[in-house]
Design a protein around this motif. Sequence first.
Motif, short mmCIF file in Angstrom:
data_model
loop_
_atom_site.label_atom_id
_atom_site.label_comp_id
_atom_site.label_asym_id
_atom_site.label_seq_id
_atom_site.Cartn_x
_atom_site.Cartn_y
_atom_site.Cartn_z
N ILE A 70 0.86 -1.18 0.00
CA ILE A 70 0.00 0.00 0.00
C ILE A 70 0.90 1.23 0.00
CG2 ILE A 70 -1.74 1.29 1.29
CD1 ILE A 70 -2.74 -1.35 2.41
N PRO A 71 0.67 2.17 -0.92
CA PRO A 71 1.52 3.38 -0.95
C PRO A 71 1.50 4.13 0.38
CG PRO A 71 0.16 3.22 -2.92
CD PRO A 71 -0.32 2.16 -1.99
N GLN A 72 2.60 4.79 0.68
CA GLN A 72 2.76 5.46 1.97
C GLN A 72 1.67 6.49 2.22
OE1 GLN A 72 6.62 7.19 2.51
NE2 GLN A 72 6.06 8.34 4.34
N ASN A 73 1.27 7.23 1.19
CA ASN A 73 0.29 8.30 1.37
C ASN A 73 -1.14 7.90 1.00
OD1 ASN A 73 2.26 10.16 2.22
ND2 ASN A 73 2.84 10.56 0.09
N PHE A 74 -1.37 6.60 0.93
CA PHE A 74 -2.71 6.11 0.59
C PHE A 74 -3.68 6.42 1.73
CE2 PHE A 74 -5.99 2.83 0.85
CZ PHE A 74 -6.51 2.85 -0.43
N VAL A 75 -4.85 6.97 1.37
CA VAL A 75 -5.91 7.25 2.35
C VAL A 75 -7.17 6.54 1.89
CG1 VAL A 75 -7.33 9.02 3.45
CG2 VAL A 75 -4.91 9.49 2.96
N SER A 76 -7.74 5.71 2.75
CA SER A 76 -8.94 4.97 2.37
C SER A 76 -10.15 5.88 2.29
CB SER A 76 -9.22 3.87 3.40
OG SER A 76 -8.44 2.73 3.15
N MET A 77 -11.05 5.54 1.37
CA MET A 77 -12.35 6.19 1.28
C MET A 77 -13.26 5.54 2.31
SD MET A 77 -12.72 5.83 -2.86
CE MET A 77 -14.25 6.76 -2.97
N THR A 78 -13.84 6.34 3.21
CA THR A 78 -14.81 5.81 4.16
C THR A 78 -16.03 6.72 4.18
OG1 THR A 78 -13.99 7.02 6.10
CG2 THR A 78 -12.95 4.90 5.61
N ALA A 79 -17.17 6.15 4.58
CA ALA A 79 -18.42 6.90 4.54
C ALA A 79 -18.36 8.15 5.42
CB ALA A 79 -19.58 6.00 4.95
N LEU A 80 -18.00 7.96 6.69
CA LEU A 80 -17.95 9.12 7.58
C LEU A 80 -16.81 10.05 7.21
CD1 LEU A 80 -19.20 10.62 9.91
CD2 LEU A 80 -17.94 9.16 11.50
N GLY A 81 -15.73 9.50 6.65
CA GLY A 81 -14.62 10.34 6.20
C GLY A 81 -15.07 11.32 5.13
N ALA A 82 -15.94 10.88 4.23
CA ALA A 82 -16.44 11.77 3.18
C ALA A 82 -17.27 12.90 3.78
CB ALA A 82 -17.27 10.97 2.19
N VAL A 83 -18.04 12.61 4.82
CA VAL A 83 -18.87 13.63 5.46
C VAL A 83 -18.00 14.60 6.24
CG1 VAL A 83 -20.86 14.02 6.97
CG2 VAL A 83 -20.75 11.95 5.58
N ARG A 84 -16.95 14.08 6.88
CA ARG A 84 -16.02 14.94 7.62
C ARG A 84 -15.38 15.99 6.70
NH1 ARG A 84 -13.88 10.01 9.75
NH2 ARG A 84 -14.62 9.62 11.89
N ALA A 85 -15.09 15.59 5.48
CA ALA A 85 -14.43 16.52 4.55
C ALA A 85 -15.29 17.76 4.32
CB ALA A 85 -14.13 15.81 3.23
N THR A 86 -16.60 17.55 4.12
CA THR A 86 -17.49 18.70 3.95
C THR A 86 -17.63 19.48 5.25
OG1 THR A 86 -18.74 17.59 2.20
CG2 THR A 86 -19.83 19.42 3.32
N ALA A 87 -17.72 18.77 6.37
CA ALA A 87 -17.85 19.44 7.67
C ALA A 87 -16.64 20.34 7.95
CB ALA A 87 -18.01 18.41 8.78
N LEU A 88 -15.47 19.93 7.51
CA LEU A 88 -14.28 20.76 7.71
C LEU A 88 -14.37 22.04 6.89
CD1 LEU A 88 -11.43 18.09 7.73
CD2 LEU A 88 -12.06 19.62 9.62
N ARG A 89 -14.97 21.94 5.70
CA ARG A 89 -15.09 23.12 4.85
C ARG A 89 -16.17 24.06 5.37
NH1 ARG A 89 -15.05 19.07 0.84
NH2 ARG A 89 -17.28 19.37 0.39
N ASP A 90 -17.29 23.49 5.80
CA ASP A 90 -18.43 24.33 6.20
C ASP A 90 -19.30 23.56 7.19
OD1 ASP A 90 -20.51 26.09 6.43
OD2 ASP A 90 -21.08 26.07 4.31
#
Length: 518
Positions: A10-30
């Motif tokens: 697995i590449p060193q900078n690999f980040v898994s896609m997760t359901a709550l992770g996707a929601v967190r990304a928007t929450a961080l923006r707004d």
Amino acid sequence: MSYPVRSAQIPQNFVSMTALGAVRATALRDPARKAVVCGDRTLSYGMLVERSEKLRDATITTLGLTKGQNGAIVARNCIEYIEVALGLPDAGVALATVNPRFTPSEIKAVVESAEAKVIFTDAETAPAVRAAGFDPSIRIIEFGKDYEALIAAPPKPESLPVIEEWDVWTIPFTSGTTGLPKGVLLSHRSRLLFGLISAAEFGCFGPDDSFLVVTALAFGGGLAYPLASLASGGWFEILDRFDAKTTLAKLKSGDFTGIFLVPTHFQMIFELPADILATYRRPKIRSIISSAAALPQAMKEKIVDFFGDDVLHELYSSTEMGVVCNLRPRFQLLKDRCVGTPEPHARVSIRREDGSECDPEEVGELWVSSPTLFNGYYNRPEETAQASKDGWVSVGDLAKRDAEGFIYIVDRKKDMVITGGVNVYPREIEEVLVRHPDILEAAVIGLPDERWGERLLTVAVPREGRSLSAADITAFCEGKIASFKIPKELALIDELPRNANGKVLKTELRKHFMSKPA
């Protein structure tokens, strides 16, 4: 075709896609951005993440569950449903989503088959859940006081499990049209890619979009589209149950850019009185997505006339495969009984019994290879192996491809009738029957016959105040389909048996009429 051997690195900078992770990304923006509405309640992205993370923490510390175990939810549509679907899998606990309309014995069978350690439910469904008689070790948490107490101030875990994108997110159950429901293992990756593909295809999943949710969240599609909305930064409203007039009024308001409807919903809409339909004709809606069961061509014509010629997308999809094909709006009336062309990343192969590729217009079994495929059936290795071959999956549908690459679902492999040594596909006959002015809906099945092997039976629901006979059916079908495809027998019933997705349960029809004399 076999895939090359995969590398375990697995590449060193690999980040898994997760359901709550996707929601967190928007929450961080707004964090104050609206995420979900249900009745008089609204949750922002920040609130949704906070409550989901509290449930995650409580799952680990208070409930004592660990990664690899399963929970279940048996509830009607509500905001808490979304929180559980995000929070529990973020603790590594997959969520079995169970039809809240099941009887206590059905609930017990499905929950126990999923080996769930905890059950979430709502006040309306809780009596059926408790009547199932679960082992006391399985905790039942009802939304309201019990649930709020659980997530109020849970102890913080010493550490959080690593959630990989191929880990199981939810376990919806197959519709059970050909037997007992099977738990379908859906990964975070599968459903999030489903959402990204949907955003590209339908144009109603983006930060400025809103989605109306009227289907049960317990099913694959019912939960997939809300996740697609959240993953893109949009918002959605949940209705606790489908009502045709309410749905049309919501769409007419112009507040929504997309909606997912199954064929039964359309039928209920067009059964409304003419004056109501006239009031809500041509609502301002960008995309209507239809799946779960085939739309008869006659119904498509009604939909296009009522909603407009630029909104309807009919999909071929399944819980196991995700979205496979899309018939886009401009082709709805140009391609008869067609489900369109493959979606991005989906490869479709139509094969003969020996595994070789079919020629154009030749009917064969449809196989799919896609990043949205399921992980397998829970505790069903034989069924998983039967449905999977070298990275390709089939759910037993027969199809053909035309010279332009468009796909047509001919029928279910198990529904095909062989009469007099000839293959007959009931769906073709049903497409003709539903145009009969005295038929509300109809299904064609095959029954054992000593002379022909199988004989055709039409099971029809007549329109109110109308009468039907086998002779009427024969006269109507003559000239429209070959004579050997015209059923010679007719049975009238009040309602076709359907599952919650609207699919006709032909297994139930065959059982019912099997004992009838020829």
